[in-house]
Write a protein that holds these residues in place. Structure first.
Motif, short mmCIF file in Angstrom:
data_model
loop_
_atom_site.label_atom_id
_atom_site.label_comp_id
_atom_site.label_asym_id
_atom_site.label_seq_id
_atom_site.Cartn_x
_atom_site.Cartn_y
_atom_site.Cartn_z
N PHE A 1 0.83 -1.21 0.00
CA PHE A 1 0.00 0.00 0.00
C PHE A 1 0.87 1.25 0.00
N GLY A 2 1.93 1.24 0.85
CA GLY A 2 2.80 2.40 0.90
C GLY A 2 3.46 2.69 -0.43
N GLN A 3 3.92 1.62 -1.10
CA GLN A 3 4.54 1.81 -2.40
C GLN A 3 3.54 2.32 -3.43
N LYS A 4 2.33 1.74 -3.34
CA LYS A 4 1.28 2.17 -4.28
C LYS A 4 0.95 3.65 -4.08
N ILE A 5 0.85 4.07 -2.81
CA ILE A 5 0.54 5.47 -2.53
C ILE A 5 1.66 6.36 -3.04
N GLN A 6 2.91 5.94 -2.81
CA GLN A 6 4.04 6.75 -3.27
C GLN A 6 4.03 6.88 -4.80
N ASP A 7 3.75 5.75 -5.48
CA ASP A 7 3.70 5.79 -6.95
C ASP A 7 2.61 6.74 -7.43
N LEU A 8 1.43 6.64 -6.79
CA LEU A 8 0.33 7.53 -7.17
C LEU A 8 0.69 8.99 -6.89
N GLN A 9 1.35 9.22 -5.74
CA GLN A 9 1.74 10.59 -5.39
C GLN A 9 2.71 11.16 -6.42
N ASN A 10 3.68 10.33 -6.82
CA ASN A 10 4.65 10.78 -7.83
C ASN A 10 3.96 11.06 -9.15
N GLY A 11 3.04 10.16 -9.52
CA GLY A 11 2.31 10.37 -10.78
C GLY A 11 1.49 11.64 -10.74
N LEU A 12 0.85 11.88 -9.60
CA LEU A 12 0.04 13.09 -9.47
C LEU A 12 0.91 14.34 -9.57
N ASP A 13 2.08 14.33 -8.89
CA ASP A 13 2.98 15.48 -8.98
C ASP A 13 3.44 15.72 -10.41
N GLU A 14 3.75 14.64 -11.12
CA GLU A 14 4.21 14.78 -12.50
C GLU A 14 3.10 15.38 -13.38
N LYS A 15 1.89 14.89 -13.18
CA LYS A 15 0.76 15.42 -13.99
C LYS A 15 0.53 16.89 -13.69
N LEU A 16 0.63 17.26 -12.42
CA LEU A 16 0.44 18.66 -12.06
C LEU A 16 1.51 19.54 -12.71
N LYS A 17 2.74 19.07 -12.70
CA LYS A 17 3.81 19.83 -13.35
C LYS A 17 3.55 19.96 -14.85
N LYS A 18 3.08 18.85 -15.43
CA LYS A 18 2.79 18.87 -16.86
C LYS A 18 1.66 19.85 -17.16
N LEU A 19 0.61 19.83 -16.33
CA LEU A 19 -0.51 20.75 -16.53
C LEU A 19 -0.03 22.20 -16.37
N GLN A 20 0.83 22.44 -15.40
CA GLN A 20 1.35 23.78 -15.17
C GLN A 20 2.15 24.29 -16.37
N SER A 21 2.91 23.37 -16.99
CA SER A 21 3.72 23.78 -18.14
C SER A 21 2.89 23.97 -19.41
N GLU A 22 1.81 23.17 -19.55
CA GLU A 22 1.03 23.21 -20.79
C GLU A 22 -0.12 24.21 -20.74
N SER A 23 -0.60 24.49 -19.52
CA SER A 23 -1.77 25.37 -19.41
C SER A 23 -1.51 26.44 -18.37
N ASP A 24 -1.76 27.67 -18.73
CA ASP A 24 -1.53 28.79 -17.82
C ASP A 24 -2.85 29.43 -17.41
N SER A 25 -3.92 28.65 -17.39
CA SER A 25 -5.24 29.19 -17.11
C SER A 25 -5.52 29.20 -15.63
N VAL A 26 -6.54 29.97 -15.25
CA VAL A 26 -7.00 30.00 -13.86
C VAL A 26 -7.56 28.64 -13.47
N THR A 27 -8.15 27.94 -14.44
CA THR A 27 -8.72 26.61 -14.16
C THR A 27 -7.64 25.66 -13.67
N SER A 28 -6.52 25.59 -14.39
CA SER A 28 -5.43 24.70 -13.97
C SER A 28 -4.85 25.15 -12.64
#
Length: 1967
Positions: free
Chosen positions: A1029-1056
């Motif tokens: 479970f701990g590894q799964k949570i860490q993997d999900l956390q890393n994936g979420l952080d990566e997606k957020l960074k990607k969204l930040q780089s691709e979209s500069d809107s108030v929505t993001s």
């Protein structure tokens, strides 16, 4: 070029040019020349130092230099000198460190050799270290080729030759090979030495003298080695060494006189040698001196103890002359011993040696400096080489000593160790006997010392009384009596002897009476006795804490008590008698000094930083103590010394009492412990003797066995060596050479393995010799192979791989190991295939044969080991199967013999049968697998054998001549390996046998371990699950952080941006939850770090959202609500929680619907998707949890119903078998039957309700899912580009949340399962208990007869009487507990009142500060409006504001009782009245509608007053009517001349209406929720009563009718309450909705009115709104003050209500107890019933009695809870002052300002005057520093002030101590009483700490805030504008008042900006 003219420009950078390090030995180049310059001497000197190289073929004569430009760095020479000086200092420091390192290395080496001696590897350690040193020294000697280094080489070679010669002399018993090797090495060294000497003769004219010096030095060293070899400890230098040293010194002087450069280096070597000798002599003398001193000290102690005994004996036998003579003799002997101890401490020879050592070191330092002056680089290397030579000599010396001290016997280690233990045990026995004797005689010393000190104390007190200072004597007597009483109480508590206890009690009474008498005298003679008695009591507590030992908690307590003592002493005022105050202060300081000294004496238990702090504190306290002693001397010259002596005696008496008490407690325990240790040692002694004999026998057997194996191995080794020699002589091919290298490598590895596994010293030496021989041979053959082969690296790699495989095969234990071996084997085969043989070589075939032969052996071993392992597994499973079958047989036999446990036994037999089939399948699978593995290994083995045969045939064809010899060598290698393995196997044979016995025992114990194994497996599964479970949570956390960074780089809107803020908030909350639920320190630190990172990211994104969005507050509110819903969802447990969530969800939806997206944003859709997704998850969880809860209720009721039916069955059976209890049993059966129907109805209702709830939730869930799909589609259409990424982030959020929930659920899963198992087991136990009761009743009935009945009747009568007595005692105890509860409640109320008083005071201070600040701001704005606008609108606003202020002042006047406060308020009211009258008259004169305006203002005021006291709907209705009237009046205003009075009053009215509606909503909600909560509590109480009475109903038959009636009565109350609660909730929801609608309308109207006012009066709009906002803030602050004043009252009222409910429960319980008591008495009075009925009633009485005891225990628990609550209130009371920050606008003190400082009229601004001002020369004024202090100093609490530094390019400010230096030049740091920060003119910030700290600030502060925390000792600086922390001075110790401090920095500008002190704002943001 001839005759040409050339211009050369030279840029000479003197700092960048250095000559070679050894230019003296570099021959000059012919093409270099120096340019001279006729002119400046300086230029000539510069140019002469720089050679200029000309190209070949150019004649310098043809070059004509017309000009030379020199650019010199004039300051470089100073820098170079400075660098040289630093370099010399560093060199000296490094030299000292090298010397220390040498000593440390020597100590380490000696320890290693001692350790190595124990493990018999000393010689290997020494040789290895010496070899390493020789190698390093050789490298250094080759660095330079100078004369000095040549001398060093000769010295080093001479020592090596001497060492080798000694080794050859000692190697008489070694082999010829070893001696030959040593002689060869000696010859090589002698040749090198001879060559170096010849080289010296060529270079030096005085080489003969240098060689004589070297020879003499070597002779001295040889004599030192010889001396160390003898192992003698000598106190004087050997005469031969002294004579040689004298000759050496003469030769050195001669060499120095000849001016030889080598003389310095040789002298250094000689001085090094002399220093080493002197240090050894000092060490010997020191050890001897210590030994003598210890010996004399022990003798003196013995004599002193004997003298003490004889003196005590003489007291009893006064006329014994012989005893008197013996005492005199002993006194003389003691005097002699004391003198001998003094002589041992002051050894004159030791002093002389130390002087000689210092002279030698000084000479060494001078010589080193001379050497460095010649050439610094070479000097450093020479010193290092000399040091290494010294270390080598020390090693040789230590080796000799070690060799001498080591026993040469080679007795087997195990037997030797046991003999040592035996000898040690005997010594321990003797030592323990001696200690026992000493401990038995040690106690007499304390009594005598205490008696002596006590007598001296009394004499001093009497002397003090005679001098007339009776008050001080009286106080000191009281203090001493308190100490004695405390000691007596402690002794009484630990003494068990009755006679001793009686004596101590008598002494305690006498001392108590004496203390009472002295206390009465104190009260009569001294002015303030209570303060002094309080000081004594507090000091006693401090001493008690110090006696217990100081830790973190007690240290804080001690500091608090000390502070209180100091405060009381400062309050002491004895009418001119200052000496008492000083005496008390001295007493407390003596105690503190003593405690600090005690802590420092235990420095090994304290950290180094703490030691430094303790030393600093001790120094401070000693100075302070001396200060007060001096003051006492001045105050009371006659008795000062006497008072100090008495206080010191008192402290010594106390210390001795503590020692005596501690010793008394530990002496008996020590004696007992020593006796036990003596007994244990004697038993160990006997056991060791038996064990030694057994070990000797076993050793003899093992030696014989090892001897036969060793002989066999030796024969094989000899045969292999012979074959290798034969191969070497017959074949000179690369193939034979490779075979030899491979064989030698194999032999070498085997010898190393044997070396690691042996402990015998002789065996180790033998193996080391063999390894050294093999190393030499291997190195020789390897070099030969490299020289002759074209592929040497490949061959060596192959041999290395073969060796690795052999090593890995020896330890292989599982398939992983064999896989590694297989991989290495494949790599090895590839390398062999790549061999390219040349010149008819057969190396490839040879390596193939070797590899295949080893592979065949390995496969055989692998087959054997794997077969053994698999067969063992099969055997274990078969044993387990056999155990199960045996259990089945046993259970079947038990089944035949027992009818009662048939179901249980059959179930267990079935369960065991179910285990058989899986085991049989597993065994079958293992057998099949084993067969497959064996077949596979057999196939590989056969293939390898065939390949081996083929390779052998190929080798035979290729090299028929040597084939036979090669194969013999290979066979011998294989035989040798087998023999060595057999040796290891034989050595481990006994271990295997023991392991087999252990396995047998383990199988026997396996039955008992089954349950533990199951639990362990379950634990492992849980751990693995948690890990996954701990590894799964860490993997999900890393994936979420990566997606957020990607969204930040691709979209500069108030929505993001909103999505990022929402996600970060969610992550932050989850991390906080984890932090609350963890106890691991490492995990806490990790989580805190992550939380801090998330906080920073969240703050950054939030600020960005606020900057870019038009609705940031709405977005943040939405995110906050989402977070609250998530948090509430995690703890939701009932319908109330889900109703709250539903309400919050509706509010959230409304907020989302109100979003107005702009610029193609999709924030609304995003929040919709997030909210709906969370709602879907919530509904699923709600459905699951509610279903689970309802099904559990249904299951519980069904179990209860089943229990009732079982009871009916059992009692029916009992009814058939007994006639005596027919009526009772039938009544109980009927009663049980009555319970069935209600339970069935209740179960049916619950099932129907459950179905309805599930259907409703399903409908809502489906609706939410459809809405979610619609929202996702809309979002996709609106933002197709980022839709996928947004949805991935949302999905990851959901997955992460699920994973975290699964982790929590998994963590609790096992707990739930165990609870279910426990419940099941309890039900089974209950059934068994019921069955047992029935059987016991039947058995008892069958044994009864008339005679027994009569006897039992009499016994029961007596028992009933005892029970009645116990009940009466319990009733009394119950009453006592009730009284205690009441007392505690009273104490709690008193504490609450005190707390309320303090809180009111603090609130008043805060309120006055806040209100004053806001009032000042409001007045300033009104003045500004009056100046800027002269309209009727502004006049009306002023009248309205003044009216509001006037009313608030009147309200405060009504609510205060302070006379000073009343006068102040009346003055303010009068001022406001005057201003109001003036403005009102002006309004009447200038306005056309003055009466309307005044009426409006009057109505506004009335509404405000009514709002403040509104408490119900009637009040709010009145307010609504007045509000409507007010609106009508405002609408009737007719503005003229561009006035905006109507709009102004609209804004004011709407703003107040909005605030009122908010308050109304809050107060009505609070009131209604309180009603609902009270009703729910009442409902809960009723249900608890029903539960308790139902339990009582089950346990008592006597009160069935009463209890059942009361239960029904309570049940009838439930339904009306539930209906009332539901109606209240509905009504509350309607009220909230109505108020929300009105509030929204008012807000919109307010916004519209503000916009209209802005359009109408743009000029004054901002000022008008600021005034209106300040009015609102002032009103809020006043309300908050009132609310804060009432907050604690409400909390206390709630606590009181809670306590009343508890009391009510206790009263109900008491009532029930009394009723039960009454019924029990009635039961006891009935003596005429049948004996069987009496027996049953007696059991019921006993049960009731048990229940009463349980309830009394619950009472005790409630009592403890009350005590805890009281303690909590006391803690809250003590910590309240430390939580408040006091803010105020600071004013500056003109009496401290430098004469150049100009202050404003209100002393809040400062600048500098052009000329020095004529001011009074105050003693506290700064005279040099342009500084000033604040007017107010602080000595407690937390205080905050602010200063504006806007526009200042530099400043210096902070806090200063009142006693800090102000005259002259000042060093600003905490030590001198200044805590400040500085900004210099370069814009750099630093904190003026004891070590200045550079500060980094993100932005330039405009306003600085300074916070003083006096109690914590902390001064903090803040950027008040950015609300950020800058720096804190921590852990300071403040002793006097602390003032604000400002040092004015004069700026380099024409216009100098003043420093302005500001009114501080809110401090809520300061942590």
């Amino acid at each position: 070029m001839a005759g040409g003219s050339h211009l050369i420009r030279l840029l000479l950078l003197l700092s960048g040019v250095f000559e070679a390090s050894d230019s003296r030995h570099v021959p000059p180049e012919t093409n270099k020349t120096f340019i001279s310059f006729a002119g400046s001497a300086n230029v000539d000197s510069y140019l002469s130092k720089f050679p200029i190289t000309l190209p070949e073929g150019i004649d310098p004569k043809n070059i004509h230099v017309t000009s030379v430009k020199i650019a010199s760095c004039t300051d470089m020479e100073e820098k170079i000198n400075l660098l040289n000086k630093q370099l010399q200092e560093t060199t000296l420091h490094n030299s000292q460190r090298d010397e220390e390192a040498f000593e440390l290395r020597r100590d380490v080496r000696l320890l290693k050799m001692q350790l190595a001696t124990c493990s018999s590897t000393a010689s290997a350690v020494t040789v290895s270290h010496q070899t390493q040193l020789y190698y390093q020294m050789k490298l250094l000697l080759e660095t330079f080729d100078s004369d000095t280094f040549l001398n060093l080489k000769v010295i080093a070679l001479t020592r090596e030759v001497t060492t080798l010669q000694r080794r050859i002399e000692l190697a008489a018993n070694s082999t010829e090979t070893e001696i030959r090797v040593l002689k060869n090495e000696l010859q090589v060294k002698m040749n090198d030495l001879q060559a170096k000497k010849q080289q010296m003769e060529k270079r030096f004219s005085n080489s003969a003298l240098i060689l004589q010096i070297i020879s003499l030095q070597n002779q001295i060293w040889d004599l030192e080695v010889e001396e160390s070899r003898r192992g003698e400890t000598v106190l004087q230098q050997d005469n031969r060494i002294a004579a040689l040293q004298k000759q050496l010194d003469m030769k050195l002087r001669e060499l120095r006189q000849q001016g030889d450069a080598s003389s310095v280096m040789l002298e250094i070597i000689s001085v090094y040698s002399k220093i080493a000798v002197t240090q050894r002599l000092i060490s010997v003398h020191t050890e001897k001196s210590k030994a003598n001193y210890t010996d004399y000290q022990m003798q003196m102690k013995q004599k002193a103890a004997l003298l003490t005994k004889k003196i005590l004996r003489l007291n009893r036998e006064e006329g014994n002359t012989e005893l008197t003579k013996e005492i005199f003799i002993l006194q003389g002997e003691i005097g002699i011993l004391r003198q001998m101890m003094v002589n041992a401490k002051t050894d004159h020879r030791l002093t002389e040696l130390r002087v000689i050592l210092e002279q030698g070191k000084s000479q060494q330092e001078n010589l080193r400096k001379q050497l460095e002056e010649t050439d610094f680089t070479q000097a450093q290397l020479i010193m290092k080489i000399i040091g290494m030579m010294r270390e080598v000599r020390e090693q040789q010396r230590d080796e000799q000593q070690q060799t001498t001290s080591t026993s040469q016997a080679t007795v087997q280690p195990l037997l030797q160790a046991k003999e040592r233990e035996y000898a040690k045990a005997q010594a321990d026995i003797k030592e323990l006997q001696r200690l026992l004797q000493e401990k038995s005689e040690e106690c007499s010393g304390y009594e005598e010392r205490y008696s002596h000190l006590k007598t001296e104390f009394k004499q001093k007190i009497a002397e003090l009384n005679r001098t007339g200072d009776s008050k001080a004597a009286l106080i000191l007597n009281v203090i001493n009596l308190h100490d004695e009483l405390k000691t007596l109480r402690d002794l009484i508590s630990t003494t068990k002897d009755p006679d001793r206890l009686s004596d101590l009690q008598r002494q305690l009474e006498e001392k108590g009476e004496e203390l009472n008498s002295k206390t009465a005298d104190m009260k009569r003679l001294i002015a303030n006795p209570n303060i002094i008695l309080s000081i004594i009591k507090l000091q006693q507590e401090i001493w008690y804490l110090q006696k217990r030992g100081i830790n973190g908690t007690t240290r804080n307590k001690e500091r608090e008590l000390q502070t209180r003592v100091d405060g009381l002493i400062s309050e002491t005022n004895n009418k001119g008698d200052e000496s008492i105050k000083l005496m008390l202060k001295i007493m407390t300081l003596q105690s503190q000094v003593g405690q600090l000294q005690k802590q420092l004496s235990d420095h090994h238990m304290v950290k180094s930083a703490t030691v430094a702090q303790l030393q600093k504190d001790l120094s401070t306290k000693e100075k302070e103590l001396q200060k007060y002693v001096d003051e006492l001397n001045k105050e009371n010259q006659e008795n000062a010394q006497l008072i100090v002596t008495i206080t010191d005696l008192n402290n010594r008496l106390r210390t001795l009492q503590e020692e005596k008490q501690s010793e008394g407690q530990t002496t008996s325990a020590t004696i007992t412990k020593l006796k036990k240790q003596l007994k244990i040692k004697e038993e160990e002694h006997l056991r060791d003797q038996v064990e030694m004999r057994a070990l000797q026998n076993e050793l003899n057997q093992t030696a014989a066995q090892c001897s036969s194996f060793g002989q066999k191995i030796q024969d094989l080794q000899n045969g292999l060596d012979e074959k290798l020699k034969k191969l070497q002589s017959e074949s000179d091919s690369v193939t034979s050479l490779a075979l030899q290298v491979s064989t030698l490598t194999l032999q070498q590895e085997e010898l190393k393995r044997q070396l690691q596994n042996t402990d015998s010293e002789a065996k180790i030496q033998e193996l080391q010799k063999q390894i050294e021989e093999k190393n030499n041979k291997l190195a020789e053959k390897t070099e030969e192979l490299k020289a002759r082969s074209a592929q040497p690296q490949r061959f060596l790699h192959i041999i290395s791989l073969q060796t690795e495989i052999v090593k890995l095969v020896n330890v292989a234990a599982n398939n992983t190991d064999y896989s590694k071996i297989r991989a290495l084997q494949d790599h090895l085969n590839d390398l062999i295939e790549g061999i390219q043989d040349e010149n008819s070589e057969n190396t490839k075939l040879l390596f193939k044969v070797l590899t295949l032969q080893e592979e065949v052996a390995r496969l055989k071993k692998q087959e054997e080991s794997q077969s053994e392992a698999q067969l063992k597994k099969i055997k274990d499973l078969e044993n387990e199967l056999e155990d199960i079958r045996i259990q089945i047989t046993e259970e079947t036999l038990a089944l035949d013999s027992s009818d009662l446990t048939f179901s249980n036994l059959s179930a267990r037999i079935t369960e065991l049968h179910h285990k058989i089939k899986p085991l049989e399948v597993k065994i079958s699978d293992l057998k099949d697998q084993h067969a497959e593995n064996v077949a596979a290994l057999q196939a590989r083995l056969n293939l390898s054998k065939r390949q081996l045969q083929d390779s052998e045939l190929q080798l035979k064809d290729a090299d028929a001549k040597n084939f036979k010899l090669i194969m013999e060598i290979i066979d011998l290698r294989e035989q040798l390996t087998k023999a060595q393995k057999q040796t290891s196997q034989a050595a481990g044979k006994n271990i295997n046998e023991l392991e087999q016995q252990l396995q047998t025992q383990q199988r026997e114990n396996k039955k008992l371990e089954n349950s533990n194994r199951a639990l362990q497996n379950e634990l492992n599964q849980t751990a693995a699950q948690c890990s996954s479970f701990g590894q799964k949570i860490q993997d999900l956390q890393n994936g979420l952080d990566e997606k957020l960074k990607k969204l930040q780089s691709e979209s500069d809107s108030v929505t993001s941006l909103a999505l990022q803020v929402s996600t970060l908030t969610l992550q932050q909350e989850e991390l906080k939850r984890q932090l609350q639920n963890t106890d691991s320190e490492a995990k806490i630190q990790e989580l805190q770090k992550q939380i801090e990172e998330k906080n920073n990211n969240l703050a950054e994104k939030t600020e960005e959202l606020k900057a870019r969005s038009a609705q940031p507050q709405r977005f943040l509110h939405i995110i906050s609500l989402q977070t609250e819903i998530v948090k509430l969802m995690k703890v939701a447990a009932n319908n109330t929680d889900y109703s709250k969530i539903r309400a919050m969800q509706d509010h959230l939806n409304d907020l989302i619907e109100g979003i107005q997206d702009e610029n193609s944003e999709n924030t609304k859709l995003l929040f919709k998707v997030l909210t709906l997704q969370e709602e879907v998850a919530r509904l699923k969880k709600q459905e699951e949890s509610q279903s689970e809860a309802q099904l559990k209720k249904i299951k519980d009721l069904e179990n209860r119903l089943e229990d009732i039916r079982i009871q009916i069955t059992e009692k029916t059976l009992a009814l058939d078998s007994s006639d005596l209890t027919f009526s009772n049993l039938s009544a109980r059966i009927t009663e049980l039957h009555h319970k069935i129907k209600p339970l069935e109805v209740k179960i049916s209702d619950l099932k129907d309700q459950h179905a309805e709830n599930v259907a409703a939730l399903q409908a809502r869930l489906n609706l939410s899912k459809r809405q979610l799909q619609d929202s996702e589609l809309q979002l996709k259409d609106a933002d197709a580009k980022n839709f996928k990424l947004i949805m991935e982030i949302i999905d990851l959020r959901e997955q992460l949340t699920k994973a975290q929930k699964q982790t929590s659920q998994a963590a609790g899963k096992n707990i739930n399962e165990l609870e279910q198992q426990l419940q099941t087991q309890q039900r089974e136990n209950k059934k068994l208990e019921n069955s047992n009761r029935v059987l016991e009743d039947r058995l008892q009935q069958s044994k009864q007869n008339v005679e027994n009945l009569q006897q039992q009747l009499l016994e029961k009568d007596a028992m009933l009487n005892r029970l009645q007595q116990q009940l009466e005692e319990k009733t009394t105890e119950n009453n006592r507990l009730q009284d205690n509860c009441n007392n505690l409640q009273n104490e709690k109320n008193e504490l609450a009142e005190r707390l309320q008083g303090l809180q009111n005071q603090l609130s008043d201070v805060e309120d006055r500060t806040i209100n004053a600040n806001l009032q000042i701001g409001l007045d300033e704005k009104l003045k500004k409006l009056q100046n800027e606008s002269n309209s009727v609108t502004s006049l009306a606003l002023q009248v309205s504001t003044l009216t509001l202020q006037q009313e608030e002042l009147k309200r405060q006047l009504q609510n205060t009782d302070s006379e000073a406060k009343i006068q102040e308020l009346q003055k303010q009211i009068e001022e406001k009245n005057n201003n109001l009258a003036e403005k009102t008259e002006e309004l009447k004169a200038r306005s056309a509608q003055p009466q309307r305006f005044l009426h409006i203002i009057s109505l506004q005021t009335e509404i405000v007053k009514l709002v403040n006291v509104a408490a119900n709907n009637t009040d709010y209705s009145k307010i609504r009517a007045m509000q409507d009237h007010l609106n009508d009046l405002i609408e009737g205003i007719q503005d003229e001349n561009s006035e905006n009075t109507k709009l102004l009053f609209k804004v004011l009215t709407l703003q107040e209406e909005v605030a009122r509606l908010k308050k109304q909503e809050e107060s009505q909600s609070e009131a209604q929720l309180k009603k609902i909560k009270d009703l729910e509590n009442e409902l809960e109480d009723i249900r608890n009563q029903i539960t308790e009475k139902t339990l009582a109903l089950d346990s008592s038959d006597l009160t069935f009718s009463n209890l059942s009636a009361r239960i029904m009565e309570l049940h009838q109350k439930i339904k009306p309450l539930e209906v009332k609660i539901s109606d209240l909730k509905d009504q509350h929801a309607e009220n909230v909705a109505a108020l929300q609608a009105r509030l929204s309308l008012s807000k919109r109207q307010l916004q519209d009115s503000e916009l209209q006012l802005k359009d109408a009066d743009a000029k004054n709009f901002k000022l008008l709104m600021e005034i209106i906002d300040l009015r609102e803030q002032l009103t809020k602050a006043q309300k908050q003050a009132s609310q804060a004043a009432g907050k604690n009252i409400n909390e206390l009222e709630q606590q009181l209500q809670t306590q009343q409910r508890e009391n009510k429960k206790l009263e109900n319980s008491n009532r029930d107890l009394k009723q039960m008591l009454k019924e029990l008495k009635m039961c006891c009075n009935d003596q005429n019933t049948l004996s069987e009925e009496q027996q049953r009633q007696l059991q019921v009485c006993q049960q009731d009695m048990d229940r009463l005891e349980r309830q009394l225990q619950e009472r005790d628990t409630s009592l403890k809870q009350l005590q805890q609550e009281n303690q909590s209130l006391q803690n809250q009371l003590s910590n309240l002052e430390g939580r408040t920050i006091f803010t105020r606008k600071i004013t500056l003190d003109p009496n401290t300002a430098n004469p150049r400082i100009a202050l404003s009229a209100d002393y809040t601004e400062m600048s500098t005057a052009e000329e020095i001002q004529n001011v009074h020369d105050h003693q506290g004024r700064f005279d040099v520093v342009v500084a000033v202090l604040g007017d107010t100093g602080f000595s407690s609490g937390r205080h905050y002030w602010e200063v504006s530094v806007a526009g200042k390019s530099c400043y210096h400010l902070g806090m200063a101590s009142e006693s800090a230096l102000r005259r002259g030049s000042i060093s600003f740091n905490p030590t001198n009483g200044y805590w400040t920060i500085v900004k210099n003119k370069q814009g750099q910030y630093r904190a003026a700490d004891n070590r200045p700290v550079q500060l980094t600030v993100q932005t330039q502060p405009l306003t600085l805030g300074i916070l003083l925390d006096y109690k914590k000792g902390q001064v903090s600086f803040y950027d008040a504008g950015a609300r950020s922390h800058i720096y804190s001075f921590q852990s300071q110790k403040f002793t006097d008042k602390i003032h604000p401090f400002i040092n004015f920095c004069v700026e380099d500008t024409e216009r100098r900006t003043p420093i302005v002190l500001l009114t501080p704002g809110s401090t809520d943001w300061i942590k």
